[in-house]
Write a protein that holds these residues in place. Structure first.
Motif, PDB file in Angstrom:
ATOM      1  N   UNK A   1      21.252  -4.173 -21.819  1.00 43.07           N
ATOM      2  CA  UNK A   1      21.380  -3.878 -23.246  1.00 43.07           C
ATOM      3  C   UNK A   1      20.844  -2.495 -23.541  1.00 43.07           C
ATOM      4  N   UNK A   2      21.323  -1.902 -24.630  1.00 44.42           N
ATOM      5  CA  UNK A   2      20.839  -0.593 -25.061  1.00 44.42           C
ATOM      6  C   UNK A   2      21.496   0.578 -24.372  1.00 44.42           C
ATOM      7  N   UNK A   3      22.647   0.341 -23.713  1.00 42.18           N
ATOM      8  CA  UNK A   3      23.315   1.435 -23.007  1.00 42.18           C
ATOM      9  C   UNK A   3      23.866   2.463 -23.985  1.00 42.18           C
ATOM     10  N   UNK A   4      24.525   1.997 -25.054  1.00 42.54           N
ATOM     11  CA  UNK A   4      25.040   2.926 -26.066  1.00 42.54           C
ATOM     12  C   UNK A   4      23.891   3.382 -26.949  1.00 42.54           C
TER      13      UNK A   4
ATOM     14  N   UNK B   1      25.046   1.876 -31.191  1.00 46.87           N
ATOM     15  CA  UNK B   1      24.067   1.158 -30.394  1.00 46.87           C
ATOM     16  C   UNK B   1      23.667  -0.136 -31.084  1.00 46.87           C
ATOM     17  N   UNK B   2      23.008  -1.004 -30.333  1.00 43.92           N
ATOM     18  CA  UNK B   2      22.593  -2.294 -30.885  1.00 43.92           C
ATOM     19  C   UNK B   2      21.358  -2.171 -31.754  1.00 43.92           C
TER      20      UNK B   2
ATOM     21  N   UNK C   1      15.424   5.598 -32.753  1.00 43.81           N
ATOM     22  CA  UNK C   1      16.443   6.658 -32.794  1.00 43.81           C
ATOM     23  C   UNK C   1      17.834   6.036 -32.862  1.00 43.81           C
ATOM     24  N   UNK C   2      18.066   5.001 -32.045  1.00 48.97           N
ATOM     25  CA  UNK C   2      19.365   4.326 -32.039  1.00 48.97           C
ATOM     26  C   UNK C   2      19.660   3.740 -33.415  1.00 48.97           C
ATOM     27  N   UNK C   3      18.639   3.100 -34.019  1.00 51.60           N
ATOM     28  CA  UNK C   3      18.819   2.491 -35.340  1.00 51.60           C
ATOM     29  C   UNK C   3      19.208   3.544 -36.379  1.00 51.60           C
TER      30      UNK C   3
ATOM     31  N   UNK D   1      21.686  14.665 -37.676  1.00 54.34           N
ATOM     32  CA  UNK D   1      21.251  14.085 -36.411  1.00 54.34           C
ATOM     33  C   UNK D   1      22.415  13.310 -35.822  1.00 54.34           C
ATOM     34  N   UNK D   2      23.314  14.069 -35.219  1.00 55.20           N
ATOM     35  CA  UNK D   2      24.544  13.490 -34.674  1.00 55.20           C
ATOM     36  C   UNK D   2      24.304  12.832 -33.318  1.00 55.20           C
ATOM     37  N   UNK D   3      23.387  13.384 -32.539  1.00 51.53           N
ATOM     38  CA  UNK D   3      23.039  12.822 -31.241  1.00 51.53           C
ATOM     39  C   UNK D   3      21.532  12.640 -31.189  1.00 51.53           C
ATOM     40  N   UNK D   4      21.085  11.660 -30.436  1.00 58.68           N
ATOM     41  CA  UNK D   4      19.662  11.376 -30.342  1.00 58.68           C
ATOM     42  C   UNK D   4      18.963  12.489 -29.577  1.00 58.68           C
TER      43      UNK D   4
END
Length: 450
Positions: free
Chosen positions: A33-36, A57-58, A69-71, A199-202
């Protein structure tokens, strides 16, 4: 163009659904999990209707630094979305995490459709009932592995998006595609975020944060003769490329492969070098990949704001040139993604290089330049005989390719080929792009690449 976002908790099959609906293996799919991590975009055309699909992302409870960051990326995608595909796992059933995501998307007051994934057979399709109490107006059962239900989902999305495709979207294929590549933590995502103003990319101090190749299209002002015009530019932020011995997991390998494919589909590559670390063996390997792919290139020396007063720019430039012999044709820009210094100049140069790499030269002008080059500096004698030039023609663009008809291609030495390439660069302003010379004996089908 309508934005359709796929959201849900980690590992419910969002990326597999994204790949199935786009018809391409764009997002990395793995059991971990968390790959994207970043949000991914892809244009989709279904029965004449166009829309933009967003993979996210999840959303995890009690997120750590990276998950936070994903959130944030998911929240940005939700903000952009016109339609939300709330994705749940039909095999795992309903979970408290699903409930939390359902509550979040319900707050947005946007259309939300329930998509139950991993329903690989009729028995599993019945599992949608576990989620019925969410009360969303439309629901679909799908299997990305077998394609079950995905056609019906695409039909429904196309119906919802019908009539919303505009002329600007139809021109997207004309965009200048720029891949931002480099070793992990060179500042690629920071550069993308500076260019897009969001913030387009982490961005994280954890090396290897970006795993997918992330695309974003922007409009860029370019000057053409005496006027300015808008140029569509697609920026590709890629995972940091590691040497093979440093690729520790299958995900690392897949991320590197994705970055290499991004180089192949780009028109121009920005090779980002970390000024504080200098040119590494990985940077040299990437430069070789760019040259092998025949791509136009800019060397971007990033984090230069940290090196002012520490080292001399001219000396650093000369040393960098010596370390990257595969891309001697690439101009070098000293920049700072953090402060914005020379960032705009880098993209402007990339657009200019793309125009140059795509230009065609008339046969008459080309032959005048080549004949002059042969007269001013004749080829060396080879066992008493000399390479004799008859005429040449351009056979391709991006990169510019030229076919020269001569008496004996075997007498075309590499040093003389380099001399002719430099003359063509000087005559036609071919900065930043490889130039390919092919040789052919007049009256024969044989050809030798120079």
């Amino acid at each position: 163009m309508r934005n359709v976002a796929i959201v849900g908790r980690p590992n419910v099959g969002k990326s597999a659904l994204f790949n199935r609906l786009t018809g391409r293996r764009i997002a990395i799919v793995d059991a971990v999990s968390g790959v994207t991590r970043d949000r991914l975009y892809a244009p989709v055309e279904w029965h004449g209707t166009h829309f933009r699909l967003i993979d996210t992302g999840g959303l995890a409870p009690n997120p750590d630094q990276l998950e936070a960051h994903i959130a944030k990326q998911v929240e940005l995608a939700l903000h952009e979305a016109d339609l939300i595909l709330f994705t749940v796992d039909g095999q795992a059933g309903r979970t408290p995490q699903d409930d939390a995501v359902a509550g979040r998307v319900r707050e947005l007051n946007k259309p939300v459709w329930l998509v139950v994934t991993k329903t690989d057979n009729e028995r599993l399709e019945a599992g949608w009932a576990d989620f019925a109490s969410y009360g969303f107006s439309r629901w679909f059962t799908t299997s990305s592995l077998h394609g079950r239900g995905t056609g019906a989902l695409l039909d429904a999305i196309a119906e919802d998006c019908a009539g919303r495709h505009d002329a600007a979207d139809a021109q997207a294929e004309e965009a200048t595609t720029i891949a931002i590549v480099g070793k992990p933590n060179a500042g690629k995502s920071s550069l993308l975020n500076t260019l897009t103003g969001e913030e387009r990319a982490i961005v994280s101090e954890i090396a290897g944060t970006t795993r997918d190749a992330v695309d974003v299209t922007i409009k860029w002002k370019v000057r053409e003769q005496d006027r300015e015009r808008d140029q569509l530019v697609t920026l590709i932020d890629t995972a940091g490329i590691r040497l093979k011995k440093a690729r520790k997991t299958p995900l690392d390998v897949f991320s590197v492969n994705r970055a290499e494919k991004a180089i192949a589909r780009a028109r121009v590559v920005i090779l980002l070098v970390d000024a504080t670390a200098g040119v590494s063996e990985t940077d040299k390997k990437i430069a070789a990949l760019v040259a092998e792919a025949g791509r136009s290139c800019i060397i971007g020396v990033n984090k230069w704001d940290l090196m002012k007063g520490v080292t001399d720019r001219k000396a650093f430039q000369q040393w960098t040139r010596e370390q990257l012999p595969f891309v001697t044709y690439a101009p070098m820009v000293f920049l700072s993604a953090k402060t914005g210094e020379n960032v705009a100049q880098t993209i402007t140069r990339a657009c200019e290089i793309d125009v140059v790499a795509g230009q065609t030269v008339t046969t008459g002008v080309l032959n005048r330049v080549l004949h002059a080059a042969f007269v001013e500096h004749p080829p060396p004698l080879d066992r008493g005989r000399r390479l004799k030039f008859f005429y040449g023609t351009q056979t391709g663009v991006r990169p510019p390719r030229f076919l020269l008809f001569v008496n004996d291609p075997r007498r075309a030495q590499s040093t003389y080929t380099s001399y002719l390439v430099n003359r063509l660069r000087e005559a036609f302003g071919l900065e930043g792009t490889p130039v390919v010379l092919n040789w052919r004996a007049r009256g024969t089908a044989g050809r030798k690449k120079g």
